[in-house]
Design an enzyme around this catalytic site. Structure first.
Site, short mmCIF file in Angstrom:
data_model
loop_
_atom_site.label_atom_id
_atom_site.label_comp_id
_atom_site.label_asym_id
_atom_site.label_seq_id
_atom_site.Cartn_x
_atom_site.Cartn_y
_atom_site.Cartn_z
N ASP A 22 0.80 -1.23 0.00
CA ASP A 22 0.00 0.00 0.00
C ASP A 22 0.83 1.28 0.00
O ASP A 22 0.42 2.30 0.54
CB ASP A 22 -0.96 0.05 1.21
CG ASP A 22 -1.75 -1.22 1.34
OD1 ASP A 22 -2.21 -1.72 0.31
OD2 ASP A 22 -1.90 -1.73 2.47
N HIS A 58 -3.86 -1.63 -6.24
CA HIS A 58 -3.06 -0.48 -6.65
C HIS A 58 -4.02 0.62 -7.10
O HIS A 58 -4.81 0.41 -8.02
CB HIS A 58 -2.13 -0.84 -7.81
CG HIS A 58 -1.07 -1.82 -7.43
ND1 HIS A 58 -0.29 -2.48 -8.34
CD2 HIS A 58 -0.65 -2.24 -6.22
CE1 HIS A 58 0.56 -3.27 -7.70
NE2 HIS A 58 0.36 -3.14 -6.42
P1 IMP Z 1 -3.08 -12.67 1.75
O1 IMP Z 1 -2.01 -12.17 0.82
O2 IMP Z 1 -4.47 -12.30 1.33
O3 IMP Z 1 -2.92 -14.14 2.03
O4 IMP Z 1 -2.88 -11.93 3.16
C1 IMP Z 1 -1.71 -12.12 3.95
C2 IMP Z 1 -1.25 -10.80 4.58
O5 IMP Z 1 -0.76 -9.96 3.55
C3 IMP Z 1 -2.38 -10.01 5.27
O6 IMP Z 1 -1.82 -9.32 6.38
C4 IMP Z 1 -2.81 -9.02 4.20
O7 IMP Z 1 -3.39 -7.86 4.77
C5 IMP Z 1 -1.45 -8.70 3.57
N1 IMP Z 1 -1.57 -8.24 2.19
C6 IMP Z 1 -1.72 -8.99 1.07
N2 IMP Z 1 -1.75 -8.20 -0.01
C7 IMP Z 1 -1.59 -6.94 0.41
C8 IMP Z 1 -1.51 -5.68 -0.26
O8 IMP Z 1 -1.55 -5.54 -1.48
N3 IMP Z 1 -1.35 -4.59 0.56
C9 IMP Z 1 -1.25 -4.69 1.89
N4 IMP Z 1 -1.32 -5.84 2.56
C10 IMP Z 1 -1.48 -6.96 1.82
#
Ligand code: IMP
Length: 473
Positions: A22, A58
């Site tokens: 982010d 994004h």
């Molecule tokens: P997952 O990728 O959905 O399995 O989530 C695993 C961890 O990565 C969690 O804490 C999500 O909030 C974080 N996460 C995954 N993708 C993003 C992103 O694009 N931005 C911020 N956090 C992310």
């Protein structure tokens, strides 16, 4: 360093997040993709998303509108660019289709190519991801988009890839049956557990699945029978229909195309996803995503080396989901004020992001992962305008068990809190500024401090939402 002059022919330039995701890299990537070289030709001919999935969000502001990208490279609004979705992307056809409609509003005929061997997120991946978070042990706050389970399937070598959506129905049926054998028992068990803590089987687990929109008037519930078993026919019908509608975009192996683009002397812009601190190997495990998100990981997933890495950090820090965050602002009034000023709500899930101050220990760790001990650390700082009216801090070390340390260490990070810091005078209004020389005193001192403390060269600063609200060296 002069950014544009520093990018020579046939180079691969990557935009990488050095935090917990982010950082605003969508805007940076959109901006870089719109640049032209001295002869009026676009600097990049292709933008490449090698990994990540619909967990990523994004955000780009285009013609006054907010456009959120999950799977399509965020530079797709720039006409004429080749937009590549690579094989390590966890591909959700539902998310892609709705994103494509959105992109077409601004760029009616985007040139999008999807690698045929990108793994597809299926309904059971989404169900398992969400149900584990609710009733499984050890929730980590995933985005619930099914990316982790999709990667599990990939590693089991029983995955379902994008070209499979174009296969004949018998082949598809066999594959779906195989997948069902792996996930169905766990889903049935998780649904039973959810039922125990909610008001009864049908009113609980199934109705929960009905809250997950799958597009085309379907919800996740439509792929499950009343007892939690997977409805194979519903899955086959839905995914073959998506295969047919997306067949124009789903190609075979894209690496030869990428190679010839480079061999013809063109430049490629690679979009990283998430952030180094969410890397499955070097992030804050287990509170991480399911893939490789540092520069070496991105190179691996892209299949090509990166010549120039632009490391993006916000002017402050955020994290969404659970896990260590040593410089988190614990004063809830101040945290709320910063969250609101920066619009810090997840682009994918809408969850409020946790907010904090810049953490040089974590930045240094990420920059080391991306560039080694002596590599040049080129950094873009986004959202400096958000700090207008705040007195930000930069933390230089952590306190762990009563001692100070400036080392980001996997086995200590969960016990680390912010240690010594520099506090800055109130940052001025920098909205819309476009030259380094225009930066007012306190804002300039803040950027100087990032450079000296993180041993970085700040070459780009975000001063507002739009593509052109940027200061570039
Ligand atoms: P997952 O990728 O959905 O399995 O989530 C695993 C961890 O990565 C969690 O804490 C999500 O909030 C974080 N996460 C995954 N993708 C993003 C992103 O694009 N931005 C911020 N956090 C992310």
């Amino acid at each position: 360093m002069d950014l544009i002059e520093g990018i020579s022919d046939n180079q691969v330039v990557a935009v990488l997040d050095i935090g917990w995701g982010d950082s605003g890299k969508g805007k940076i990537s959109d901006y870089l993709a719109s640049l032209e070289d001295g002869s009026g030709k676009r600097l990049f001919s292709a933008v490449y998303r090698p990994n990540g999935g619909p967990n990523t969000g994004h955000t780009v502001y285009h013609k006054g509108e907010k456009v959120v990208f999950h799977l399509i490279p965020s530079a797709a609004l720039v006409p004429g660019l080749e937009c590549i979705i690579g094989r390590m992307v966890s591909f959700d056809p539902v998310v892609f289709s709705s994103e494509l409609e959105n992109v077409k509003r601004f760029n009616p005929d985007p040139n999008i190519e999807i690698d045929g061997s990108a793994h597809v997120i299926m309904p059971w991946h989404i169900a398992v991801d969400r149900l584990r978070e609710i009733v499984g042990s050890g929730s980590i706050g995933t985005t619930g988009k099914g990316v982790g389970p999709c990667m599990e399937t990939r590693c089991s070598r029983k995955g379902f890839v994008t070209v499979d959506m174009l296969a004949d129905s018998k082949t598809l049926e066999n594959m779906v049956e195989e997948a069902v054998l792996r996930f169905e028992p766990e889903i049935i068990d998780l649904m039973r557990r959810l039922t125990v803590i909610s008001e009864g089987y049908n009113d609980g687990a199934l109705n929960y699945l009905a809250t997950v929109n799958m597009g085309n008037d379907k919800t996740l519930k439509d792929f499950f029978r009343g007892d939690g078993r997977i409805d194979i026919n519903a899955v086959l019908e839905f995914y073959t229909a998506h295969g047919t509608s997306l067949s124009k975009y789903i190609l075979g192996d894209l690496l030869p195309t990428i190679r010839s683009t480079l061999e013809e002397g063109e430049r490629i812009l690679v979009e990283g996803t998430q952030g180094a601190l969410l890397d499955i190997s070097y992030g804050t495990y287990p509170y991480v995503t399911a893939g490789l998100v540092t520069r070496p990981g991105l190179e691996h997933d892209a299949g090509i080396p990166i010549d120039l890495g632009i490391n993006v950090t916000k002017a402050y820090a955020t994290r969404v989901g659970r896990g260590p965050f040593p410089t988190e602002i614990l004063d809830s009034d101040l945290a709320n004020r910063l969250r609101e000023a920066g619009g810090e709500y997840g682009a994918t899930t809408g969850r409020p992001r946790r907010v904090g101050w810049l953490d040089v220990v974590a930045l240094d760790h990420a920059l080391f992962l991306n560039h080694g001990a002596w590599g040049k650390r080129i950094v873009a700082v986004t959202k400096l305008d958000v700090l207008g009216g705040f007195k930000p801090r930069i933390y230089n070390d952590y306190k762990v068990d009563g001692s100070e340390t400036d080392i980001f260490c996997y086995d200590e990070i969960s016990r680390a809190t912010g240690g010594s810091y520099i506090e800055f005078d109130e940052i001025e209004d920098v909205r819309g500024l476009s030259r380094f020389s225009e930066l007012p005193r306190n804002a300039s001192a803040y950027i100087d401090a990032i450079e000296s403390n993180a041993r970085a060269d700040v070459i780009l600063i975000g001063t507002g939402q739009g593509r052109h609200s940027v200061i570039i060296s």
